[in-house]
Design a protein around this motif. Structure first.
Motif, mmCIF file in Angstrom:
data_model
loop_
_atom_site.group_PDB
_atom_site.id
_atom_site.type_symbol
_atom_site.label_atom_id
_atom_site.label_comp_id
_atom_site.label_asym_id
_atom_site.label_seq_id
_atom_site.Cartn_x
_atom_site.Cartn_y
_atom_site.Cartn_z
ATOM 1 N N PRO A 61 0.949 -1.201 0.023
ATOM 2 C CA PRO A 61 0.102 0.101 -0.026
ATOM 3 C C PRO A 61 0.882 1.178 -0.053
ATOM 4 C CG PRO A 61 -0.173 -1.220 2.139
ATOM 5 C CD PRO A 61 0.558 -1.995 1.175
ATOM 6 N N ARG A 63 0.879 5.557 0.149
ATOM 7 C CA ARG A 63 0.030 6.827 0.478
ATOM 8 C C ARG A 63 0.915 8.025 0.090
ATOM 9 N NH1 ARG A 63 -2.637 7.641 6.551
ATOM 10 N NH2 ARG A 63 -0.347 7.449 7.126
ATOM 11 N N ILE A 65 1.290 11.933 0.203
ATOM 12 C CA ILE A 65 0.731 13.100 1.005
ATOM 13 C C ILE A 65 1.144 14.336 0.892
ATOM 14 C CG2 ILE A 65 0.268 13.829 3.402
ATOM 15 C CD1 ILE A 65 1.425 10.948 4.122
ATOM 16 N N GLN A 69 -2.847 17.943 3.252
ATOM 17 C CA GLN A 69 -3.818 17.071 3.131
ATOM 18 C C GLN A 69 -4.163 16.413 4.350
ATOM 19 O OE1 GLN A 69 -2.394 14.221 -0.036
ATOM 20 N NE2 GLN A 69 -3.799 12.509 0.734
ATOM 21 N N VAL A 71 -4.844 13.283 6.654
ATOM 22 C CA VAL A 71 -4.658 11.832 6.614
ATOM 23 C C VAL A 71 -4.956 10.973 7.724
ATOM 24 C CG1 VAL A 71 -2.380 12.142 4.843
ATOM 25 C CG2 VAL A 71 -2.214 12.106 7.456
ATOM 26 N N THR A 72 -5.525 9.907 7.715
ATOM 27 C CA THR A 72 -5.927 9.138 8.716
ATOM 28 C C THR A 72 -4.642 8.810 9.703
ATOM 29 O OG1 THR A 72 -5.426 6.892 7.753
ATOM 30 C CG2 THR A 72 -7.782 7.854 7.670
ATOM 31 N N ARG A 79 2.634 0.009 5.111
ATOM 32 C CA ARG A 79 1.957 1.169 4.116
ATOM 33 C C ARG A 79 3.132 2.071 3.783
ATOM 34 N NH1 ARG A 79 -2.824 3.754 6.064
ATOM 35 N NH2 ARG A 79 -1.468 4.319 7.657
ATOM 36 N N ASN A 81 4.440 5.565 3.144
ATOM 37 C CA ASN A 81 4.254 6.927 3.060
ATOM 38 C C ASN A 81 5.365 7.905 2.281
ATOM 39 O OD1 ASN A 81 1.623 6.737 4.626
ATOM 40 N ND2 ASN A 81 3.054 6.670 6.415
ATOM 41 N N GLU A 83 5.685 12.008 1.354
ATOM 42 C CA GLU A 83 5.489 13.182 1.523
ATOM 43 C C GLU A 83 5.979 14.190 0.579
ATOM 44 O OE1 GLU A 83 5.267 14.674 5.525
ATOM 45 O OE2 GLU A 83 5.315 12.692 6.288
#
Length: 96
Positions: A61, A63, A65, A69, A71-72, A79, A81, A83
């Motif tokens: 996964p 994400r 960012i 934004q 985000v959870t 996952r 991430n 940025e």
């Protein structure tokens, strides 16, 4: 009055819920390493434009960012991430 002084601590003790002692036969599962998503291997991308990500494939996964934004806050060690800063450059790569 002395009877009240003796009863009060017993009444309070009844209200406190005790902790369950740990089961010696059961251990907590190990925490996944902070490298589970492969972030350390991608640190060379920091400072690169976001467009470089379009040429890449990621196994787990992902994400991306952007500044401001929402985000959870859930933590997923698998996952990745990435940025992006206001200039459109990759500023941080981490798991979570």
């Amino acid at each position: 009055m002395r009877a009240l002084a003796l009863i009060l601590p017993l009444a309070l003790a009844a209200c406190v819920e005790g902790e369950t002692p740990p089961d010696p036969g059961k251990s907590d599962p190990p925490l996944p390493p902070e490298t589970a998503c492969g972030a350390p291997d991608l640190q060379h991308l920091r400072g690169q434009p976001q467009a470089v990500l379009q040429t890449m494939k990621f196994a787990g996964p992902l994400r991306i960012i952007h500044p401001g934004q929402a985000v959870t806050m859930d933590y997923n060690p698998a996952r990745l991430n990435i940025e992006i800063d206001r200039a459109g450059l990759i500023s941080r790569i981490s798991c979570g």
